[in-house]
Design an enzyme around this catalytic site. Structure first.
Site, PDB file in Angstrom:
ATOM      1  N   THR B 180       0.858  -1.005   0.099  1.00 43.93           N
ATOM      2  CA  THR B 180      -0.014   0.013   0.049  1.00 43.93           C
ATOM      3  C   THR B 180       0.835   1.264   0.085  1.00 43.93           C
ATOM      4  OG1 THR B 180      -1.511   1.240   1.281  1.00 43.93           O
ATOM      5  CG2 THR B 180      -0.262  -0.099   2.465  1.00 43.93           C
ATOM      6  N   GLU B 326      -5.373  -2.762   2.976  1.00 47.59           N
ATOM      7  CA  GLU B 326      -5.319  -3.401   4.197  1.00 47.59           C
ATOM      8  C   GLU B 326      -6.735  -4.325   4.451  1.00 47.59           C
ATOM      9  OE1 GLU B 326      -4.454  -0.600   3.598  1.00 47.59           O
ATOM     10  OE2 GLU B 326      -2.933   0.190   5.022  1.00 47.59           O
ATOM     11  N   LYS B 437      -5.329  11.664  -3.877  1.00 47.01           N
ATOM     12  CA  LYS B 437      -5.631  10.387  -4.726  1.00 47.01           C
ATOM     13  C   LYS B 437      -5.851  10.820  -6.097  1.00 47.01           C
ATOM     14  CE  LYS B 437      -7.269   6.158  -3.401  1.00 47.01           C
ATOM     15  NZ  LYS B 437      -7.845   5.306  -2.507  1.00 47.01           N
ATOM     16  N   TRP B 442      -2.602   6.561  -5.347  1.00 48.05           N
ATOM     17  CA  TRP B 442      -2.243   7.501  -4.439  1.00 48.05           C
ATOM     18  C   TRP B 442      -0.809   8.168  -4.766  1.00 48.05           C
ATOM     19  CZ3 TRP B 442      -5.010   8.444  -0.110  1.00 48.05           C
ATOM     20  CH2 TRP B 442      -5.756   7.475   0.131  1.00 48.05           C
TER      21      TRP B 442
END
Lengths: 546, 546
Positions: B180, B326, B437, B442
């Site tokens: 991530t 996540e 974003k 991201w």
């Protein structure tokens, strides 16, 4: 990711997100009890504290002898979430079986509907494990009784705190038990784990299964002591759906009115109920069941005509489900896979009348005599075997049976004879040959046979299932009297009535000279079923006791 | 009940019950590749044998640098079902991040699309863990390359057996990993277990979630390296649905035609795609997307106008989903609970534009500064915390972060600032303040800031997100030059371009005298965002590289 799949998660979700959703019970006296998940939650917490006060250890079992109502619902969660186990008792069993189930489960507390106090009382001397009886009502509901010690449910709950800190429970812990009478001999205990029912509940909301969602209003007609009420109260709680419980009012008229008044969208019952409800609705067109979105039937196969009737008259598709006490229960469901859904409606009925398609998470196979899967040709028969996280992996206290009931790779041998077609649908063509399924309840032909043959003027006897217009199957006794003996139906009926409940008694008796045998010397029930291929007509009088 | 929740069960179900269902890929050259689950299964078995031959131990990770196509689908299962782990690599990361992810995962084999060979080559010296490169194509597809050793995927598979006996895998075993970039600093590895994705897949078919069923045809536009392609390829396999993969053809025109030609019913992408597709469809009314039943958007919130447009013009409801790498990823979904579904359509949009309602099995709470849940009033903000069997319980190799990222009772602190309303809907009002974003990807403002401040003529600099018509958010740089310095946008742009990919570069620069600070001396980004509350217009040229 270490979150355990336990039943408190189901309950907490309902209370967190749908605290105001209703749980409605039509009480035995005809009045209606309404409360919300938030209300139920407080009482479930009180129940858990009460079990603490009774000194019940983790893992202890409490028996419940009850119809479907809000107190029974509370018992679905209070014992389980506090680390105990609910034993769902089938009060329709003959007394010696009923006693066996409680004895086998070692129930320490027995929760009993007022209506069943008498039955429990009659057997109380044999219920050695029970330390406390609780009548499911308030103080004024307790009938005069010799049960000892006894209290009422409302007094038991009163004054306890309405919050409870659920213990951390390993998901492989037993939360409940049902006994199956689906085979010969004494009923066998099927233990269920939190994990199994959590997964079954998620699956119950799957779009390729029953698709129970939060917008549904569910009405489980199927008794909550039958394989977790086919899993519906748990599944509906998981999604936060409104639930409607009929208590004793499971007659078609009451069910039709409940569907109308409570705007029920999903219900589940044996075919008999829907058959009779259709008849009632024909005569009472003012009763409106148009909110029904779909109906599930189980317990026995619905006739195709019934499925057509609900399509045409009520736009309420009937889905057939197949399952067993051992499978929590859902195994297959006659959903229409894409290839079938694209067929003309008329050609779909063939599939809809089958036991169905494996629900997501359920592995099934049909194994022939050679130990291999049979061809998926819709014709070759074999034994149905199933495997899933929600299929039990052992019977309680039955080491011997456990050796035979499961395959090395973890499949349950169901005892059902089935075929599969090329689209993967299962059809059960012959059940375990020793059982008769009457209105969704099992009757053991072997038990009846044994008792018949215990009669001094009976040489040989066997009992087979014959088709019945109302109850799908009923027992037919086939008897060879001892040489020259004078033996009548009445003799046999009064003999059997000493041991079995009325609804077990055969509807007909045939006297013959010799029972045909198979090559291994067993009664050849298949030949008998072919020979006595009759259809019994509905006879309300005879079945009034049920 | 001891059945393990492992990914081979998903695959086996598809092959057992839906062997003829198609997996369709629009290949980079514009041609179409079609095969079935049965075909895919054979190649997945071959892949597993190939990994055996490469000597990969249980638990070894293989990296995949690829768009969405059938070979990537095979890689979703081959490593996992044979006991290894797939590391889904995001090739859009800046080089040093990209290298870090592979290094961090210790990928032993790297599977690379021909189109990304150049990028991998440029970093190969730093990929110490990789012992084997495999180009995802046949021999003729391998570009000239210095990668060593290298082979092509088809040669790797060739001649291996098309059956494989999957090992017994504990469900808590890692099957995959994504990194991530949703926080500051280097990307963090999120390991996924078989159990987590099995459960996520069942939930994906839940009628109160995405309701992906076997009758669907799914088209994941979202890259398969983003949080398991939002879980869609696994969920669709579980139900046996037809799947359509676009490879590089993720432009709105191609997607519209794929939906038309393959009769897609469900698709998922960032809002940008659906926005642009609507524009394309307006100009090309002959393209028919009427098979679409629903669309899920994620990555960033869709404007209400977009939801309305799809309702009105295409009868295709857009569901907003919220999730993170996540969370596997699904956390909330803007489904309409009964109370909302019964509102006039116009009043429903308020709910449909929210992050949504917790999907079944997901626990959420919004925690205020006092450590308590905030009131569900739709106004009071707090940090969103989530818990579920499919939310990760640790980051890979990040002991320090693991201490802060999770609460004592197992909730993940998401870093998202949210409110909840009384019906339980979550709305994310402010994301982790340091992130931008852009079109679902991201961009780390902290990284950009650090690099800006490394410029000799910059005194202070910060980067905030501003609204962008096409990409939802884009970076705006706010810079304080050193006293008297001569500093231009071009200077800064060329400086940043040395380190970051084009699409990370700020769309605008503001030069000011001093950056406002919070009471604790940090840059007050909130005040800056308020001050520079601008909307950037779509500018195709600038973003052409994406």
């Amino acid at each position: 990711m270490g979150v355990q799949l336990t039943l408190d998660k189901l309950l907490e979700r309902a209370v967190d997100l749908f605290p105001d959703r209703e749980l409605v019970t039509k009480l035995p006296d005809g009045s209606t009890h309404r409360y919300t998940y938030a209300d139920a939650y407080e009482r479930i917490c009180q129940l858990a504290h009460a079990l603490d006060e009774l000194g019940l250890e983790a893992g202890a079992r409490v028996g419940v002898v009850a119809t479907n109502h809000y107190r029974h619902f509370e018992l679905y969660f209070g014992p389980a979430c506090s680390g105990r186990s609910i034993h769902m008792c089938n009060m329709r069993l003959p007394d010696h079986h009923f006693v066996h189930t409680i004895d086998d489960a070692e129930d320490e507390v027995l929760f009993v509907d007022p209506a069943f106090v008498e039955k429990v009382e009659a057997n109380a001397d044999d219920l050695d494990s029970v330390d406390q009886y609780v009548v499911l009502g308030s103080e004024r509901d307790i009938p005069e009784t010799d049960l000892e010690p006894v209290t009422d449910y409302e007094s038991l709950l009163a004054d306890h705190r309405t919050e409870y800190e659920w213990p951390d429970i390993d998901e492989d812990t037993e939360y409940g038990m049902c006994h199956t009478s689906g085979t010969t001999g004494l009923p066998k205990g099927v233990p269920y784990t939190h994990r199994a029912m959590y997964l079954h509940s998620v699956m119950g909301g799957h779009v390729d299964a029953n698709a129970i969602g939060e917008r549904d209003t569910v009405l489980p007609v199927v008794p909550m002591f039958h394989a977790n009420g086919w899993g519906i109260p748990y599944g509906a709680t998981f999604v936060g759906a409104k639930q409607v419980f009929p208590s004793i009012h499971t007659d078609p008229e009451s069910i039709a009115h409940l569907i109308d008044e409570e705007e029920v969208t999903f219900s589940a019952a044996v075919p008999t109920i829907w058959l009779e409800m259709a008849e009632y609705l024909d005569e009472n067109p003012e009763v409106d069941i148009s909110n029904i979105d779909r109906l599930t039937v189980g317990g026995s196969a619905p006739p195709e005509s019934l499925i057509r009737r609900y399509d045409e008259e009520y736009d309420a598709p009937i889905l057939q489900g197949w399952g067993m006490t051992e499978t929590s229960p859902l195994g297959t469901l006659s959903t229409l896979r894409k290839e079938v859904a694209e067929l003309p409606a008329d050609e779909q009925y063939e599939y809809r009348a089958m036991a169905g398609f494996p629900v997501p998470g359920m592995q099934v196979r049909v194994i022939g005599d050679d130990g291999e899967e049979v061809p998926r040709d819709g014709e070759t028969m074999g034994e149905l075997e199933v495997r899933s996280p929600w299929v039990t992996d052992h019977y309680h206290n039955r080491p011997e049976e456990n050796e035979h009931a499961f395959t090395e790779d973890g499949y349950l041998r169901t005892g059902d004879v089935a075929v599969r077609n090329e689209l993967g649908y299962v059809d059960v063509v012959d059940r375990d040959k020793d059982m008769i399924k009457s209105g969704g309840e099992w009757i053991s032909s072997v038990q009846l046979e044994n008792e018949l043959m215990a009669h001094e003027r009976v040489a040989e006897a066997t009992v087979v299932a014959v088709e019945h217009e109302r109850w799908q199957e009923r027992p037919l006794a086939i008897v060879v009297p001892t040489s020259g003996a004078d033996l009548t139906e009445d003799d046999l009926e009064s003999h059997l009535a000493e041991t079995f409940p009325d609804w077990w008694l055969p509807d007909a008796y045939e006297f013959i000279e010799e029972i045909p045998k198979t090559s291994t010397g067993k009664f050849d029930k298949k030949r008998l079923r072919d020979r006595f291929d009759i259809v019994l007509e509905a006879d309300d009088g005879e079945e009034a006791e049920r």
